[in-house]
Design an enzyme around this catalytic site. Sequence first.
Site, short mmCIF file in Angstrom:
data_model
loop_
_atom_site.label_atom_id
_atom_site.label_comp_id
_atom_site.label_asym_id
_atom_site.label_seq_id
_atom_site.Cartn_x
_atom_site.Cartn_y
_atom_site.Cartn_z
N ASP A 192 88.71 -36.02 67.17
CA ASP A 192 87.03 -36.25 67.26
C ASP A 192 86.75 -35.93 68.38
O ASP A 192 85.53 -36.22 68.96
CB ASP A 192 87.00 -37.23 65.78
CG ASP A 192 85.43 -36.90 66.23
OD1 ASP A 192 84.85 -36.12 65.91
OD2 ASP A 192 84.41 -38.63 65.82
N LYS A 247 85.25 -37.73 60.28
CA LYS A 247 83.90 -37.96 60.58
C LYS A 247 83.78 -38.82 59.24
O LYS A 247 83.59 -37.89 58.58
CB LYS A 247 82.89 -37.91 61.46
CG LYS A 247 82.52 -37.33 62.36
CD LYS A 247 81.52 -36.85 62.61
CE LYS A 247 81.60 -36.34 64.51
NZ LYS A 247 82.26 -36.81 66.16
N LYS A 295 79.35 -27.18 75.78
CA LYS A 295 80.21 -27.81 74.97
C LYS A 295 80.12 -26.81 73.91
O LYS A 295 78.77 -27.20 73.07
CB LYS A 295 80.54 -29.16 75.08
CG LYS A 295 81.20 -29.16 73.39
CD LYS A 295 81.12 -31.00 72.79
CE LYS A 295 81.47 -31.04 71.73
NZ LYS A 295 80.88 -33.05 71.48
N ARG A 352 85.50 -32.95 75.30
CA ARG A 352 86.53 -32.68 76.22
C ARG A 352 87.57 -32.09 76.73
O ARG A 352 88.00 -30.90 77.77
CB ARG A 352 87.00 -33.94 76.68
CG ARG A 352 87.66 -34.60 75.39
CD ARG A 352 88.51 -36.21 75.41
NE ARG A 352 87.16 -37.05 75.47
CZ ARG A 352 86.96 -38.29 74.79
NH1 ARG A 352 87.88 -38.71 75.37
NH2 ARG A 352 85.73 -38.82 74.74
N ASP A 411 75.94 -30.16 67.87
CA ASP A 411 77.19 -30.76 68.70
C ASP A 411 77.16 -28.60 69.81
O ASP A 411 78.29 -29.35 70.29
CB ASP A 411 78.38 -30.84 67.94
CG ASP A 411 79.55 -32.00 68.88
OD1 ASP A 411 78.70 -32.50 69.58
OD2 ASP A 411 80.99 -31.42 68.55
N GLU A 455 87.09 -33.89 70.94
CA GLU A 455 87.22 -32.19 71.15
C GLU A 455 86.69 -31.62 72.17
O GLU A 455 87.14 -30.94 72.50
CB GLU A 455 86.72 -31.46 69.62
CG GLU A 455 85.51 -31.39 68.97
CD GLU A 455 84.74 -32.40 69.60
OE1 GLU A 455 85.14 -33.37 68.80
OE2 GLU A 455 83.75 -32.32 69.22
N ASP A 482 81.09 -30.39 64.09
CA ASP A 482 81.56 -31.01 64.63
C ASP A 482 82.11 -32.41 63.62
O ASP A 482 81.46 -32.78 62.78
CB ASP A 482 81.68 -31.71 65.61
CG ASP A 482 82.85 -32.96 66.30
OD1 ASP A 482 84.00 -32.93 65.54
OD2 ASP A 482 82.19 -33.84 66.86
N1 BES Z 1 80.03 -34.77 68.91
C1 BES Z 1 81.03 -36.00 69.20
C2 BES Z 1 79.78 -37.03 69.86
C3 BES Z 1 78.38 -37.45 69.88
C4 BES Z 1 77.90 -38.42 68.56
C5 BES Z 1 77.24 -36.18 69.46
C6 BES Z 1 76.57 -38.65 68.17
C7 BES Z 1 75.65 -36.53 69.17
C8 BES Z 1 75.64 -37.07 68.84
C9 BES Z 1 82.32 -36.10 69.44
O1 BES Z 1 82.59 -34.65 69.81
C10 BES Z 1 82.51 -37.45 68.94
O2 BES Z 1 82.98 -37.28 67.80
N2 BES Z 1 82.63 -38.02 70.11
C11 BES Z 1 83.71 -39.51 69.32
C12 BES Z 1 84.95 -39.84 70.82
C13 BES Z 1 85.82 -40.76 70.50
C14 BES Z 1 86.46 -39.74 69.06
C15 BES Z 1 86.28 -40.63 71.29
C16 BES Z 1 82.76 -40.68 69.47
O3 BES Z 1 81.45 -40.43 70.18
O4 BES Z 1 82.35 -41.20 68.67
ZN ZN Z 2 81.13 -33.08 69.11
MN MN Z 3 84.19 -35.10 67.93
#
Ligand code: BES
Ligand code: ZN
Ligand code: MN
Length: 490
Positions: A336, A266, A254, A340, A277, A338, A259
Amino acid sequence: MTTPAKTRIIETDLDAIADATGRIAVVIGKDGTLNAGARRVNKLAKGALARMVEGGALEGMKSGEVKTLAWPAGLKAEAVDVLFLEPRATALEARRAGAALGKLLGEGGMTVLAASQTRAVDLMQGIALRAYSFTARKTGAKKALGDVTIMVSKADSAQTQADDARAVAEGVFFTRDLVSEPANHLTTTEFASRIKDMEKLGLKVTVLEEDKLEALGMGCLLSVGLGSASPTKMAIMEWMGGKDGDAPLALVGKGVVFDTGGISLKPAAGMEDMTMDMGGAGVVAGVMRTLAQRKARANVVGLVGLVENMPSERATRPGDVVTSMKGDTVEIINTDAEGRLVLADVMWYAQETYKPRAMIDLATLTGAIIIGLGHENAGVFSNDDTLSAAFLKAAGTEGEGAWRMPMGQAYDDQLKSQIADMKNVGGRPAGSITAAQFLKRFVQDGMPWIHLDIAGVASVKSDTDYAPKGATGWGVMALNRLVADMLEQD
Ligand code: BES
Ligand code: ZN
Ligand code: MN
């Protein structure tokens, strides 16, 4: 890129000790015996080392701990570092001890008197890995690290191992640099060009642009980048050092260069951390660099989706339905989630194009994995017990934390959508597992697969065993080891 300090392993040269500049490190075990080099240091420094040992300085010292004698009389060196390490230490103990020295390495360089230490290469590796700092975005004079010389009783067999260790350190540093770079510098275009640069190491690199990705039907990947001014790309690195016709191992990463969350924006606090990210893609690029540098006898292909997740009038909305390369439709509940979407299409492409023997994806995928495992272990999700055991063993050998997580139909059920084939989120419970279940829908029948959620380990806020705070390069060593164990054994 940040290059590792120059290191070499040579046979002990007692006469070089008096004139050695920089730091001198002396390796001492719990019996307090001074090796030949240490005895020379002791003599030149008028018995200082012996007094230190006799005075009880070693008592209570732990493996890998260092005590420093600054500006020792009788030597040109600026300091003598006494490193506590048994001659028969394990590889990981030696590497951690090396890291303690690496932390001290400065412009003046270091001479390590390791004598009969059987793990000199690991000691050296620890020094190299820990002596890292990301200075690309600082102005002012940059201090280059001095050279490291490790003196041992028998240096003959160490050189090839030392070359491989350097290839590993270079891959790790390449990953750390990528992860550390801010997103205005490491755009998708810049990332692709750094990957392209690795052609000079013998990798075959292809970069697919948006028109091609569209023609391939990569609606999931492309949907993530719609809001950004930076173009979405997929970069492919091939290292075919193994037998002709042997199916490759596929590594998928990825590479979200930033992000913001997209329209599902966010919160402001901590958003700056989302420059990391692209950590999954960073590890894939780093491993490919290591494999090329050490000319691995294995077929491995690395594929990364490079994209930026931004909100704008062109961005994907919550409620939109997009179509994956596989053909399945996805209802975007949260823009968010994204990562996957990026992986789904790149994984599908990897399987369709390369028919790999196995596939491993890496992603900073969920905040939930940090809640579950903290910053000590990456989450390991797999459909294959043998592959997953082999990976866990490789990670353990390299001292990179990894922990297997469960999967199952009930988690997959959380992804059901009213209007499309699936939703892109499964709700708060088991957020990392439902993310893995989403990915599993893009894994073909019979394909051994591991998903590594590295959100907690790719970049951390305090020093780790082998790295200063910031980007760790987690996974480069484990995957390099897995390739060696799994593909290079005959
Ligand atoms: N890039 C983030 C995950 C992340 C969080 C990486 C903290 C490093 C540190 C990912 O794209 C994300 O935003 N995931 C969300 C998923 C949710 C919306 C289902 C998350 O983990 O909150
Ligand atoms: Zn992300
Ligand atoms: Mn995200």
